[in-house]
Write an enzyme that holds these catalytic residues in place. Structure first.
Site, PDB file in Angstrom:
ATOM      1  N   ASP A 202       0.819  -1.206   0.000  1.00 12.08           N
ATOM      2  CA  ASP A 202       0.000   0.000   0.000  1.00 12.08           C
ATOM      3  C   ASP A 202       0.860   1.267   0.000  1.00 12.08           C
ATOM      4  O   ASP A 202       0.681   2.151   0.856  1.00 12.08           O
ATOM      5  CB  ASP A 202      -0.921  -0.044   1.234  1.00 12.08           C
ATOM      6  CG  ASP A 202      -2.138   0.848   1.051  1.00 12.08           C
ATOM      7  OD1 ASP A 202      -2.371   1.302  -0.096  1.00 12.08           O
ATOM      8  OD2 ASP A 202      -2.837   1.104   2.043  1.00 12.08           O
TER       9      ASP A 202
HETATM   10  N1  LIG Z   1       3.223   7.629  12.375  1.00 14.58           N
HETATM   11  C1  LIG Z   1       2.915   8.673  11.617  1.00 14.58           C
HETATM   12  N2  LIG Z   1       3.674   9.780  11.645  1.00 14.58           N
HETATM   13  C2  LIG Z   1       3.349  10.843  10.881  1.00 14.58           C
HETATM   14  N3  LIG Z   1       2.280  10.914  10.068  1.00 14.58           N
HETATM   15  C3  LIG Z   1       1.504   9.844   9.996  1.00 14.58           C
HETATM   16  C4  LIG Z   1       1.739   8.670  10.771  1.00 14.58           C
HETATM   17  N4  LIG Z   1       0.781   7.772  10.472  1.00 14.58           N
HETATM   18  C5  LIG Z   1      -0.039   8.364   9.579  1.00 14.58           C
HETATM   19  N5  LIG Z   1       0.389   9.594   9.279  1.00 14.58           N
HETATM   20  C6  LIG Z   1      -0.208  10.538   8.331  1.00 14.58           C
HETATM   21  O1  LIG Z   1      -1.560  10.743   8.739  1.00 14.58           O
HETATM   22  C7  LIG Z   1      -2.404  10.842   7.595  1.00 14.58           C
HETATM   23  C8  LIG Z   1      -3.566   9.858   7.752  1.00 14.58           C
HETATM   24  O2  LIG Z   1      -3.058   8.543   7.756  1.00 14.58           O
HETATM   25  P1  LIG Z   1      -4.030   7.285   7.590  1.00 14.58           P
HETATM   26  O3  LIG Z   1      -3.210   6.067   7.568  1.00 14.58           O
HETATM   27  O4  LIG Z   1      -5.101   7.385   8.623  1.00 14.58           O
HETATM   28  O5  LIG Z   1      -4.721   7.531   6.217  1.00 14.58           O
HETATM   29  P2  LIG Z   1      -4.094   7.421   4.784  1.00 14.58           P
HETATM   30  O6  LIG Z   1      -2.657   7.050   4.878  1.00 14.58           O
HETATM   31  O7  LIG Z   1      -4.362   8.698   4.057  1.00 14.58           O
HETATM   32  O8  LIG Z   1      -4.922   6.283   4.108  1.00 14.58           O
HETATM   33  P3  LIG Z   1      -4.829   4.683   4.381  1.00 14.58           P
HETATM   34  O9  LIG Z   1      -5.753   4.413   5.502  1.00 14.58           O
HETATM   35  O10 LIG Z   1      -5.273   4.102   3.105  1.00 14.58           O
HETATM   36  O11 LIG Z   1      -3.441   4.369   4.715  1.00 14.58           O
HETATM   37  C9  LIG Z   1      -1.536  10.556   6.371  1.00 14.58           C
HETATM   38  O12 LIG Z   1      -1.236  11.793   5.758  1.00 14.58           O
HETATM   39  C10 LIG Z   1      -0.288   9.969   6.919  1.00 14.58           C
HETATM   40  O13 LIG Z   1       0.844  10.357   6.157  1.00 14.58           O
END
Ligand SMILES: Nc1ncnc2c1ncn2[C@@H]1O[C@H](COP(=O)(O)OP(=O)(O)OP(=O)(O)O)[C@@H](O)[C@H]1O
Ligand SMILES: [Mg+2]
Length: 417
Positions: A202
């Site tokens: 992913d």
């Molecule tokens: N550990 C982390 N540190 C910094 N930013 C993060 C972290 N985890 C997630 N993010 C950021 O938070 C946002 C939301 O993440 P989330 O995983 O909820 O959704 P997504 O990545 O947009 O979609 P998916 O659920 O398909 O992965 C994204 O922009 C991601 O880059």
């Protein structure tokens, strides 16, 4: 007997050294494995073993019962010393020790039974060491998980302060080399797909961050969201390696064969185009020969619309692991497009390197002949060397002379398939 003992000691140390050099050239080991301490340990152990054989057996008549018993004890002592050496030096030495432990037909039983423990009880690396290797070799980081604040339904991770991997402005602001990131991303995925068969499927930009490591200042990639991994079967992974090798080195007969093995059926030309995101013409001319042009991009886009029924037919036929790999490929390609770093000849060579390593590893695993393995290792080293040569030529391709040298080299050394 003295000569025999010396022969055995030299043989084992030579095996350790030769395999060490080979594995080093293939980046399997930490360069520290060649540190003075490790080499010193190996030399000292070899000397102690040789001395033991030379002195212990001197006083008993050759071939007597007492001699055989004593020799067995010396074999055992020496094998233990060798085992200790492998455990202390780790890395390549463990690999070679494991190999020696499997040579039942060649080495005394005392050696093989002692060294066999390395198969199941090799010293393990700590999580911290693993993180360090991933960071150093792949420029990749994974955020820490706060297990104390996580439950079955809640996962709390360290917040990573970085930019999304497709954010060119962020990289420019933070002096991160876009090409280097793209190269690392490609390498990381080649390792996962071709070598490990364990793939983060992913890699959309929200799940792949880049940053400068706060401590070292080195640019690194951070992979988030480890919820969608695909374990590739060995058969699939090897077919996929062969397919990419054939695509990179333009062997169309094999492109057809391996596409069909991966479930593409008669739609293999479409499959090859989807995998490479190139036109069938380019696939036939060689995808590493010329980069994609705007006209070709337009042609692909138009064809994608025209061939929708065939595309959906193909997607219905290929196995699930192929679907996830196609999805992963597309996401990576999207990132490359955003960064303006669409696959270059050099990135194909990196893919080819991983394929060569993976295929050789598989062949070695499936043979118990030491000589056959050595042969495979030499072939692998030769093929990797050929790729280095191609890369070198590409780098100096601007020079007129290089074109001629390249032509001669291509004629002398055909594609490493
Ligand atoms: N550990 C982390 N540190 C910094 N930013 C993060 C972290 N985890 C997630 N993010 C950021 O938070 C946002 C939301 O993440 P989330 O995983 O909820 O959704 P997504 O990545 O947009 O979609 P998916 O659920 O398909 O992965 C994204 O922009 C991601 O880059
Ligand atoms: Mg996410």
């Amino acid at each position: 007997m003295a000569r025999k003992a010396l022969k055995l000691a030299s043989w084992t140390s030579m095996a350790l050294a030769a395999s060490g050099i080979y594995l080093y050239s293939n980046k399997y080991l930490d360069p520290n494995d060649f540190g003075a301490v490790r080499v010193g340990r190996a030399v000292a152990t070899t000397a102690v073993i040789s001395y033991d054989y030379l002195t212990s057996l001197k006083s008993v008549p050759y071939g007597s019962e007492e001699y055989l018993q004593l020799r067995s004890k010396v074999h055992l002592r020496s094998a233990r010393r060798l085992c200790e050496l492998c455990c202390a030096n780790r890395g390549t030495f463990i690999k070679v020790g494991q190999h020696l432990g499997a040579l039942d037909y060649l080495l005394p039983e005392e050696y093989t039974s002692t060294l066999k423990v390395l198969h199941s009880q090799a010293p393990q690396s700590s999580m911290q060491e693993i993180r360090q290797v991933i960071r150093e070799d792949l420029g990749k980081e994974v955020p820490r998980i706060h297990w104390d604040l996580s439950t079955e339904r809640v996962l709390l991770m360290e917040f990573v302060d970085g930019g999304q991997v497709n954010d060119r402005d962020y990289m420019e602001r933070n002096k991160i080399d876009v090409n280097e990131i793209s190269r690392h991303l490609g390498k990381m995925y080649s390792e996962m797909i071709f070598v490990n068969g364990f793939v983060h499927c992913d890699p959309h930009p929200g799940n792949v961050l880049v940053r400068k490591h706060p401590g070292t200042g080195k640019a690194e990639i951070v992979l988030l969201d480890h919820g969608l991994y695909q374990v590739l079967t060995e058969e699939f992974r090897l077919n996929y390696c062969h397919l990419w090798q054939s695509l990179i080195w333009t062997d169309m007969k094999r492109v057809k064969e391996y596409s069909q093995r991966l479930g593409a059926g008669d739609l293999y030309p479409l499959f090859a185009c989807m995998l490479t995101a190139r036109s069938w013409n380019s696939v036939n001319r060689g995808i590493s020969q010329a980069p994609v042009t705007a006209t070709e991009d337009l042609e692909i886009r138009n064809n994608a619309a025209n061939y929708l029924p065939q595309i959906s037919q193909l997607l219905n036929h290929v196995p699930r692991q192929m679907l996830l790999i196609l999805k992963t490929n597309d996401l990576l390609r999207g990132i490359e497009a955003a960064l303006g770093t669409r696959a270059s000849a050099s990135s194909f060579l990196n893919m080819s390197r991983c394929c060569i390593r993976a295929l050789a590893e598989h062949k070695k695993k499936n043979t118990c002949s030491f000589f056959r393995r050595t042969q495979i290792s030499f072939r692998e080293a030769f093929n990797l060397w050929q790729i280095n040569l191609h890369e070198l030529i590409l780098r100096v391709k601007g020079l007129k002379l290089a074109d001629r040298v390249l032509a001669v080299i291509c004629w002398l050394f055909p594609a490493p398939l």
